[in-house]
Design a protein around this motif. Structure first.
Motif, PDB file in Angstrom:
ATOM      1  N   MET A   1      51.761  49.705  36.477  1.00  0.00           N
ATOM      2  CA  MET A   1      52.361  50.747  35.643  1.00  0.00           C
ATOM      3  C   MET A   1      51.353  51.187  34.583  1.00  0.00           C
ATOM      4  SD  MET A   1      55.760  50.590  33.232  1.00  0.00           S
ATOM      5  CE  MET A   1      56.815  50.425  34.649  1.00  0.00           C
ATOM      6  N   LYS A   2      51.205  52.472  34.379  1.00  0.00           N
ATOM      7  CA  LYS A   2      50.291  52.957  33.350  1.00  0.00           C
ATOM      8  C   LYS A   2      50.887  52.704  31.968  1.00  0.00           C
ATOM      9  CE  LYS A   2      48.272  56.606  36.176  1.00  0.00           C
ATOM     10  NZ  LYS A   2      47.994  58.038  36.275  1.00  0.00           N
ATOM     11  N   LYS A   3      50.033  52.253  31.071  1.00  0.00           N
ATOM     12  CA  LYS A   3      50.553  52.006  29.729  1.00  0.00           C
ATOM     13  C   LYS A   3      50.661  53.316  28.979  1.00  0.00           C
ATOM     14  CE  LYS A   3      46.113  51.031  27.537  1.00  0.00           C
ATOM     15  NZ  LYS A   3      45.349  50.043  26.791  1.00  0.00           N
ATOM     16  N   GLU A   4      51.666  53.431  28.135  1.00  0.00           N
ATOM     17  CA  GLU A   4      51.893  54.644  27.382  1.00  0.00           C
ATOM     18  C   GLU A   4      50.932  54.694  26.207  1.00  0.00           C
ATOM     19  OE1 GLU A   4      55.950  54.717  26.342  1.00  0.00           O
ATOM     20  OE2 GLU A   4      56.681  54.910  28.391  1.00  0.00           O
ATOM     21  N   THR A   5      50.454  55.882  25.920  1.00  0.00           N
ATOM     22  CA  THR A   5      49.455  56.031  24.868  1.00  0.00           C
ATOM     23  C   THR A   5      49.755  57.270  24.039  1.00  0.00           C
ATOM     24  OG1 THR A   5      47.829  55.124  26.401  1.00  0.00           O
ATOM     25  CG2 THR A   5      46.985  56.188  24.423  1.00  0.00           C
ATOM     26  N   LEU A   6      49.569  57.163  22.744  1.00  0.00           N
ATOM     27  CA  LEU A   6      49.681  58.315  21.862  1.00  0.00           C
ATOM     28  C   LEU A   6      48.340  59.028  21.852  1.00  0.00           C
ATOM     29  CD1 LEU A   6      51.613  56.733  18.857  1.00  0.00           C
ATOM     30  CD2 LEU A   6      52.527  58.233  20.625  1.00  0.00           C
ATOM     31  N   LEU A   7      48.343  60.295  22.204  1.00  0.00           N
ATOM     32  CA  LEU A   7      47.083  61.032  22.304  1.00  0.00           C
ATOM     33  C   LEU A   7      46.821  61.814  21.028  1.00  0.00           C
ATOM     34  CD1 LEU A   7      47.449  62.381  25.941  1.00  0.00           C
ATOM     35  CD2 LEU A   7      46.202  60.379  25.155  1.00  0.00           C
ATOM     36  N   HIS A   8      45.608  61.777  20.587  1.00  0.00           N
ATOM     37  CA  HIS A   8      45.196  62.523  19.416  1.00  0.00           C
ATOM     38  C   HIS A   8      45.277  64.014  19.705  1.00  0.00           C
ATOM     39  CE1 HIS A   8      42.724  63.967  16.102  1.00  0.00           C
ATOM     40  NE2 HIS A   8      42.774  62.756  15.584  1.00  0.00           N
ATOM     41  N   ASN A   9      45.677  64.819  18.704  1.00  0.00           N
ATOM     42  CA  ASN A   9      45.838  66.247  18.919  1.00  0.00           C
ATOM     43  C   ASN A   9      44.552  66.926  19.358  1.00  0.00           C
ATOM     44  OD1 ASN A   9      48.519  66.224  18.213  1.00  0.00           O
ATOM     45  ND2 ASN A   9      48.135  66.668  16.039  1.00  0.00           N
ATOM     46  N   LEU A  10      43.408  66.414  18.873  1.00  0.00           N
ATOM     47  CA  LEU A  10      42.138  67.045  19.186  1.00  0.00           C
ATOM     48  C   LEU A  10      41.751  66.893  20.645  1.00  0.00           C
ATOM     49  CD1 LEU A  10      40.029  66.093  16.030  1.00  0.00           C
ATOM     50  CD2 LEU A  10      40.981  68.321  16.616  1.00  0.00           C
TER      51      LEU A  10
ATOM     52  N   THR B   1      39.180  55.925  20.712  1.00  0.00           N
ATOM     53  CA  THR B   1      38.595  54.925  21.593  1.00  0.00           C
ATOM     54  C   THR B   1      39.094  55.181  23.015  1.00  0.00           C
ATOM     55  OG1 THR B   1      40.388  53.365  21.163  1.00  0.00           O
ATOM     56  CG2 THR B   1      38.398  53.176  19.785  1.00  0.00           C
ATOM     57  N   ILE B   2      38.408  54.574  23.970  1.00  0.00           N
ATOM     58  CA  ILE B   2      38.727  54.779  25.378  1.00  0.00           C
ATOM     59  C   ILE B   2      38.943  53.419  26.030  1.00  0.00           C
ATOM     60  CG2 ILE B   2      37.897  55.716  27.569  1.00  0.00           C
ATOM     61  CD1 ILE B   2      36.148  57.614  25.934  1.00  0.00           C
ATOM     62  N   SER B   3      39.937  53.337  26.884  1.00  0.00           N
ATOM     63  CA  SER B   3      40.192  52.087  27.586  1.00  0.00           C
ATOM     64  C   SER B   3      40.543  52.381  29.042  1.00  0.00           C
ATOM     65  CB  SER B   3      41.338  51.320  26.920  1.00  0.00           C
ATOM     66  OG  SER B   3      42.533  52.083  26.959  1.00  0.00           O
ATOM     67  N   LEU B   4      40.428  51.356  29.863  1.00  0.00           N
ATOM     68  CA  LEU B   4      40.869  51.455  31.240  1.00  0.00           C
ATOM     69  C   LEU B   4      42.352  51.153  31.331  1.00  0.00           C
ATOM     70  CD1 LEU B   4      38.174  49.666  33.439  1.00  0.00           C
ATOM     71  CD2 LEU B   4      38.901  52.044  33.638  1.00  0.00           C
ATOM     72  N   ILE B   5      43.021  51.756  32.286  1.00  0.00           N
ATOM     73  CA  ILE B   5      44.404  51.406  32.535  1.00  0.00           C
ATOM     74  C   ILE B   5      44.471  49.909  32.803  1.00  0.00           C
ATOM     75  CG2 ILE B   5      46.335  51.668  34.145  1.00  0.00           C
ATOM     76  CD1 ILE B   5      45.516  54.552  34.510  1.00  0.00           C
ATOM     77  N   GLU B   6      45.382  49.258  32.153  1.00  0.00           N
ATOM     78  CA  GLU B   6      45.473  47.803  32.200  1.00  0.00           C
ATOM     79  C   GLU B   6      45.550  47.297  33.637  1.00  0.00           C
ATOM     80  OE1 GLU B   6      48.195  44.239  30.192  1.00  0.00           O
ATOM     81  OE2 GLU B   6      48.647  46.347  29.819  1.00  0.00           O
ATOM     82  N   GLY B   7      44.749  46.298  33.928  1.00  0.00           N
ATOM     83  CA  GLY B   7      44.767  45.676  35.244  1.00  0.00           C
ATOM     84  C   GLY B   7      43.814  46.289  36.257  1.00  0.00           C
ATOM     85  N   THR B   8      43.101  47.370  35.871  1.00  0.00           N
ATOM     86  CA  THR B   8      42.181  48.013  36.798  1.00  0.00           C
ATOM     87  C   THR B   8      41.012  47.086  37.103  1.00  0.00           C
ATOM     88  OG1 THR B   8      42.729  50.216  35.967  1.00  0.00           O
ATOM     89  CG2 THR B   8      40.670  49.991  37.180  1.00  0.00           C
ATOM     90  N   THR B   9      40.653  46.965  38.363  1.00  0.00           N
ATOM     91  CA  THR B   9      39.540  46.120  38.779  1.00  0.00           C
ATOM     92  C   THR B   9      38.593  46.913  39.667  1.00  0.00           C
ATOM     93  OG1 THR B   9      40.623  45.331  40.792  1.00  0.00           O
ATOM     94  CG2 THR B   9      41.040  44.091  38.747  1.00  0.00           C
TER      95      THR B   9
END
Length: 289
Positions: A1-10, A83-91
């Motif tokens: 499941m993709k984790k929910e993220t608050l996206l910056h307006n920019l 900051t940037i992250s990978l979807i949790e659990g991606t291998t």
């Protein structure tokens, strides 16, 4: 499941474009299959980190590298703090790429996250609509990962205060510039000062005529100049008048300015292998016709 993220307006509008661009390719495993007997075969068989960092990939390997980076891009999440992250659990196995490429790509994300900022989007060379507006503002091939690497390089240059280097790099990568750039008088002044002090006395070997007057050309290294000129120009062709004073410059910018020790070699390798290979001429003043 993709984790929910608050996206910056920019970056919200950018993410929407990316999602639309990637939606079909990221969900279609056929897009990722290469012309192998076994489409799940590891890229490690074809691409080594040594070749990546030396820039010695073949055209086919570069296409493989772009595809691997594209898969990685599809799993990136932009956080509220940029900051940037990978979807949790991606291998690496999930993406069907080699472990060494997976680690390389993660290294770039780590470098970005050390000093996150607003992402600059590469302008795409794409057809115009009837209204005159680009059909899309996504990066070439939808490869967000290349933009991240380029942004990290650009931010390093800016943080060092190298204004000309930053300007030329921005025009080369983000603006896809191919037309000639004419230096401003302010940009030319330190170049002329350095040239006048280093042109020497042996400069009358390669002459040319311009508007009835004789001038001379000489290749001049800027590697002992300020870091800004060193990384922006490397070695350029200087036009010299009869008295030995610099009156013009011609060069070609293609992000090949020699020693890039101020930039992590991983970032340079990304741009070299999936960035544009073009460039643009630079000039100032009197140059050989």
């Amino acid at each position: 499941m993709k984790k929910e993220t608050l996206l910056h307006n920019l970056v919200l509008s950018f993410i929407m474009i990316v999602v639309l661009t990637f939606s079909s390719s990221c969900s279609n495993d056929d897009f990722f299959s290469m012309d192998y007997d076994n489409p799940n075969q590891s890229f490690a068989t074809y691409i080594s980190l040594g070749n990546i960092k030396s820039g010695s990939l073949t055209a086919f390997q570069k296409e493989q590298f772009k595809e691997a980076a594209h898969r990685f891009s599809c799993r990136l999440v932009f956080e509220k703090d940029n900051t940037i992250s990978l979807i949790e659990g991606t291998t690496a196995q999930d993406l069907k790429i080699s472990n060494n490429l997976f680690e390389l790509f993660n290294e770039v994300i780590d470098l970005w996250n050390e000093k996150p900022t607003t992402l600059i989007i590469k302008k795409a060379n794409i057809p115009m609509t009837k209204g005159g507006d680009p059909e899309s503002t996504t990066t070439r091939g939808g490869n967000v990962f290349c933009d991240i690497a380029a942004n990290t390089i650009y931010n390093i240059i800016v943080s060092n205060g190298w204004t000309l280097t930053a300007k030329l790099f921005h025009m080369w990568y983000f603006d896809n510039r191919c037309s000639t750039y004419t230096l401003t008088y302010q940009e030319w002044t330190p170049i002329a000062t350095y040239s006048n002090n280093n042109v020497g006395t042996n400069y009358q070997n390669n002459s040319f005529t311009y508007e009835g007057y004789t001038y001379y050309q000489k290749s001049l290294s800027f590697y002992n100049a300020s870091n800004d000129l060193r990384f922006a120009l490397g070695t350029s062709t200087i036009s010299i008048d009869y008295n030995g004073y610099a009156v013009g410059l011609s060069d070609f910018y293609d992000f090949n300015a020699g020693d890039r020790s101020f930039i992590n070699e991983t970032l340079v390798s990304i741009i070299r292998n999936i960035g544009d290979e073009g460039g643009f001429p630079i000039k100032y003043g009197i140059v050989k016709p």
